[in-house]
Scaffold this motif. Sequence first.
Motif, PDB file in Angstrom:
ATOM      1  N   ALA A   6       0.841  -1.217   0.000  1.00  0.00           N
ATOM      2  CA  ALA A   6       0.000   0.000   0.000  1.00  0.00           C
ATOM      3  C   ALA A   6       0.864   1.251   0.000  1.00  0.00           C
ATOM      4  N   LEU A   7       0.471   2.188  -0.839  1.00  0.00           N
ATOM      5  CA  LEU A   7       1.162   3.471  -0.918  1.00  0.00           C
ATOM      6  C   LEU A   7       0.194   4.534  -0.421  1.00  0.00           C
ATOM      7  N   LEU A   8       0.514   5.170   0.709  1.00  0.00           N
ATOM      8  CA  LEU A   8      -0.411   6.166   1.265  1.00  0.00           C
ATOM      9  C   LEU A   8       0.108   7.569   0.956  1.00  0.00           C
ATOM     10  N   VAL A   9      -0.615   8.271   0.103  1.00  0.00           N
ATOM     11  CA  VAL A   9      -0.192   9.612  -0.324  1.00  0.00           C
ATOM     12  C   VAL A   9      -1.159  10.631   0.283  1.00  0.00           C
ATOM     13  N   GLY A  10      -0.615  11.631   0.981  1.00  0.00           N
ATOM     14  CA  GLY A  10      -1.474  12.637   1.614  1.00  0.00           C
ATOM     15  C   GLY A  10      -1.013  12.867   3.038  1.00  0.00           C
ATOM     16  N   ASP A  11      -1.438  14.000   3.574  1.00  0.00           N
ATOM     17  CA  ASP A  11      -1.001  14.400   4.909  1.00  0.00           C
ATOM     18  C   ASP A  11      -2.234  14.736   5.744  1.00  0.00           C
ATOM     19  N   ALA A  12      -2.035  14.874   7.056  1.00  0.00           N
ATOM     20  CA  ALA A  12      -3.146  15.313   7.910  1.00  0.00           C
ATOM     21  C   ALA A  12      -3.273  16.821   7.710  1.00  0.00           C
ATOM     22  N   LEU A  13      -4.326  17.268   7.048  1.00  0.00           N
ATOM     23  CA  LEU A  13      -4.421  18.699   6.715  1.00  0.00           C
ATOM     24  C   LEU A  13      -5.112  19.504   7.816  1.00  0.00           C
ATOM     25  N   PHE A  14      -6.068  18.878   8.492  1.00  0.00           N
ATOM     26  CA  PHE A  14      -6.891  19.650   9.414  1.00  0.00           C
ATOM     27  C   PHE A  14      -6.757  19.171  10.863  1.00  0.00           C
ATOM     28  N   GLY A  15      -5.498  19.145  11.346  1.00  0.00           N
ATOM     29  CA  GLY A  15      -5.255  18.812  12.751  1.00  0.00           C
ATOM     30  C   GLY A  15      -5.598  17.368  13.105  1.00  0.00           C
ATOM     31  N   GLU A  16      -5.501  16.446  12.135  1.00  0.00           N
ATOM     32  CA  GLU A  16      -5.871  15.061  12.449  1.00  0.00           C
ATOM     33  C   GLU A  16      -4.636  14.158  12.555  1.00  0.00           C
ATOM     34  N   GLN A  17      -3.538  14.721  13.109  1.00  0.00           N
ATOM     35  CA  GLN A  17      -2.268  13.984  13.229  1.00  0.00           C
ATOM     36  C   GLN A  17      -2.430  12.705  14.043  1.00  0.00           C
ATOM     37  N   ALA A  18      -3.350  12.732  15.028  1.00  0.00           N
ATOM     38  CA  ALA A  18      -3.535  11.555  15.888  1.00  0.00           C
ATOM     39  C   ALA A  18      -3.920  10.339  15.041  1.00  0.00           C
ATOM     40  N   TYR A  19      -4.668  10.573  13.987  1.00  0.00           N
ATOM     41  CA  TYR A  19      -5.071   9.454  13.119  1.00  0.00           C
ATOM     42  C   TYR A  19      -3.855   8.852  12.415  1.00  0.00           C
ATOM     43  N   GLY A  20      -2.909   9.709  12.026  1.00  0.00           N
ATOM     44  CA  GLY A  20      -1.653   9.231  11.411  1.00  0.00           C
ATOM     45  C   GLY A  20      -0.928   8.287  12.370  1.00  0.00           C
ATOM     46  N   GLN A  21      -0.855   8.701  13.638  1.00  0.00           N
ATOM     47  CA  GLN A  21      -0.203   7.859  14.664  1.00  0.00           C
ATOM     48  C   GLN A  21      -0.931   6.523  14.780  1.00  0.00           C
ATOM     49  N   GLN A  22      -2.253   6.612  14.784  1.00  0.00           N
ATOM     50  CA  GLN A  22      -3.078   5.409  14.909  1.00  0.00           C
ATOM     51  C   GLN A  22      -2.788   4.434  13.755  1.00  0.00           C
ATOM     52  N   LEU A  23      -2.604   4.978  12.559  1.00  0.00           N
ATOM     53  CA  LEU A  23      -2.317   4.116  11.396  1.00  0.00           C
ATOM     54  C   LEU A  23      -0.976   3.411  11.571  1.00  0.00           C
ATOM     55  N   HIS A  24       0.040   4.156  12.079  1.00  0.00           N
ATOM     56  CA  HIS A  24       1.362   3.546  12.296  1.00  0.00           C
ATOM     57  C   HIS A  24       1.256   2.412  13.312  1.00  0.00           C
ATOM     58  N   GLN A  25       0.444   2.625  14.362  1.00  0.00           N
ATOM     59  CA  GLN A  25       0.275   1.566  15.372  1.00  0.00           C
ATOM     60  C   GLN A  25      -0.412   0.340  14.773  1.00  0.00           C
ATOM     61  N   GLN A  26      -1.435   0.601  13.975  1.00  0.00           N
ATOM     62  CA  GLN A  26      -2.171  -0.512  13.338  1.00  0.00           C
ATOM     63  C   GLN A  26      -1.222  -1.340  12.458  1.00  0.00           C
ATOM     64  N   ILE A  27      -0.370  -0.653  11.704  1.00  0.00           N
ATOM     65  CA  ILE A  27       0.571  -1.316  10.792  1.00  0.00           C
ATOM     66  C   ILE A  27       1.543  -2.185  11.600  1.00  0.00           C
ATOM     67  N   LYS A  28       2.001  -1.617  12.725  1.00  0.00           N
ATOM     68  CA  LYS A  28       2.951  -2.344  13.572  1.00  0.00           C
ATOM     69  C   LYS A  28       2.282  -3.584  14.164  1.00  0.00           C
ATOM     70  N   SER A  29       1.079  -3.393  14.672  1.00  0.00           N
ATOM     71  CA  SER A  29       0.443  -4.536  15.346  1.00  0.00           C
ATOM     72  C   SER A  29       0.074  -5.634  14.350  1.00  0.00           C
ATOM     73  N   LEU A  30      -0.077  -5.293  13.084  1.00  0.00           N
ATOM     74  CA  LEU A  30      -0.389  -6.329  12.077  1.00  0.00           C
ATOM     75  C   LEU A  30       0.882  -6.813  11.359  1.00  0.00           C
ATOM     76  N   ASN A  31       2.038  -6.338  11.810  1.00  0.00           N
ATOM     77  CA  ASN A  31       3.324  -6.721  11.174  1.00  0.00           C
ATOM     78  C   ASN A  31       3.363  -6.399   9.687  1.00  0.00           C
ATOM     79  N   LEU A  32       2.896  -5.214   9.357  1.00  0.00           N
ATOM     80  CA  LEU A  32       2.819  -4.870   7.929  1.00  0.00           C
ATOM     81  C   LEU A  32       3.800  -3.750   7.550  1.00  0.00           C
ATOM     82  N   GLU A  33       4.794  -3.511   8.415  1.00  0.00           N
ATOM     83  CA  GLU A  33       5.715  -2.371   8.189  1.00  0.00           C
ATOM     84  C   GLU A  33       6.341  -2.405   6.796  1.00  0.00           C
ATOM     85  N   HIS A  34       6.694  -3.586   6.324  1.00  0.00           N
ATOM     86  CA  HIS A  34       7.374  -3.711   5.031  1.00  0.00           C
ATOM     87  C   HIS A  34       6.396  -3.619   3.850  1.00  0.00           C
ATOM     88  N   ARG A  35       5.090  -3.502   4.140  1.00  0.00           N
ATOM     89  CA  ARG A  35       4.119  -3.493   3.041  1.00  0.00           C
ATOM     90  C   ARG A  35       3.338  -2.186   2.917  1.00  0.00           C
TER      91      ARG A  35
END
Length: 397
Positions: A238-267
């Motif tokens: 998956a290629l995720l293009v885009g940034d948190a534009l309206f103060g939604e940085q917490a969601y970005g963090q949440q995505l990184h945690q989800q990726i880690k917990s599913l062992n998908l860092e390399h994907r």
Amino acid sequence: MKILFLDQSGKLGGAELCLADIAQQFHATSLVGVFAEGSFPEYLRKRNIPVKILTQQTLQVQKNSGFLAGLKSLNRLIPLITTVAQLSKQYDLLYANTQKALVVGALASLLSRRPLVYHLHDIVSPDHFSTVNRRIIITLANRAALVIANSQASREAFIQAGGHGDKVHVIYNGFNLENYLHCANQREHLQAELVSILPQLEDRTPPFIVGHFSRLSPWKGQDVLIEALQYCPHNVTALLVGDALFGEQAYGQQLHQQIKSLNLEHRVKFLGFRSDIPQLMTACDLVTHTSTAPEPFGRVIVEAMLCGTPVVAAAAGGAVELIDHGQTGWLTPPGDAKKLADIINTCQQQASQSKAIAQKAQQRAIQSFNLAATNLQISQLLSRISNCEINNIRNPS
Ligand code: UDP
Ligand code: GLC
């Protein structure tokens, strides 16, 4: 025609990209008034579209704000309304492109007696707005001479919320076709370039690149794509293009945690905000749109179609008007990661059928979303409004 366009955002979102394309045709006589400095005014300057920052104050109200927050911000809005009312006397009409721009534009238009046009880029429903904000939008938009809705879905929600249907015209976003078709001719080169920045798989299988092009925001549903990766072969990246534009940085963090917990860092690869969307989209094997709330229009869906890249979208809001399921792309139930994975897998396994669908989608998008045609529709509607207003002034009833 002299138009004072108004937009609250300093950031470059879909509504701002759409406005820039409309304002470009009136650049010699018009002005875009923006309520904050940032990437949007910079983008306008680069395209030689006159722009003015109308306030130094930050306007805090969010789409889900309640009555009190609204009242507090009204206090701050008064100087801005006065500025806009003064400025608008030099123009034939006011064109509000966002919700706060509607509030300012509607009150300023009362003072300056200039007609108001509202470009509705939102679905005015409880999914997106608080009760107070829905009431404000509807009351003020009903005073406008014309409402341009970005899809039938936006129009219907507006009417359901109490908006006057007789003044709403649906005009889809238009796109500068050349930007996309030019890239489609360089697909192989762009793909090789993109693959070179992705980590190589141990078994050297070529990656199947699934792109997601949206600001990072919970309702844009990037988490649904990440969840779907679990049900896809190991080469699906998956290629995720885009940034948190309206103060939604917490969601970005949440995505990184989800990726880690599913062992998908390399994907999963995050590219942040990019200005080379047509190039990146062309290089993807599939573009996914995963909004969990109804998408008002969905520029990214049309852009993928124009690039000739297969696209799958969440079946709600404007997206269902853009894609004919199984003919020009695919639609899946919003939030359903398993169904999304099924489509990703089908698309990878049946490459030639997917290619045929993408080619048909490209032809459909060329016919339906040509900027020259949509701009003509808009300028004809605006001329009618400003002529009508001039007649009213000459022949008051
Ligand atoms: N976009 C962009 N750079 C990025 C991510 C998105 O230029 O890194 C563009 C994208 O190509 C699209 C727009 O931002 O034209 C987003 O519009 P859309 O209607 O899809 O969603 P919105 O964010 O306006 O709700
Ligand atoms: C808004 C909507 C998006 C739409 C864009 C352009 O940002 O969220 O769906 O495509 O406006 O109309």
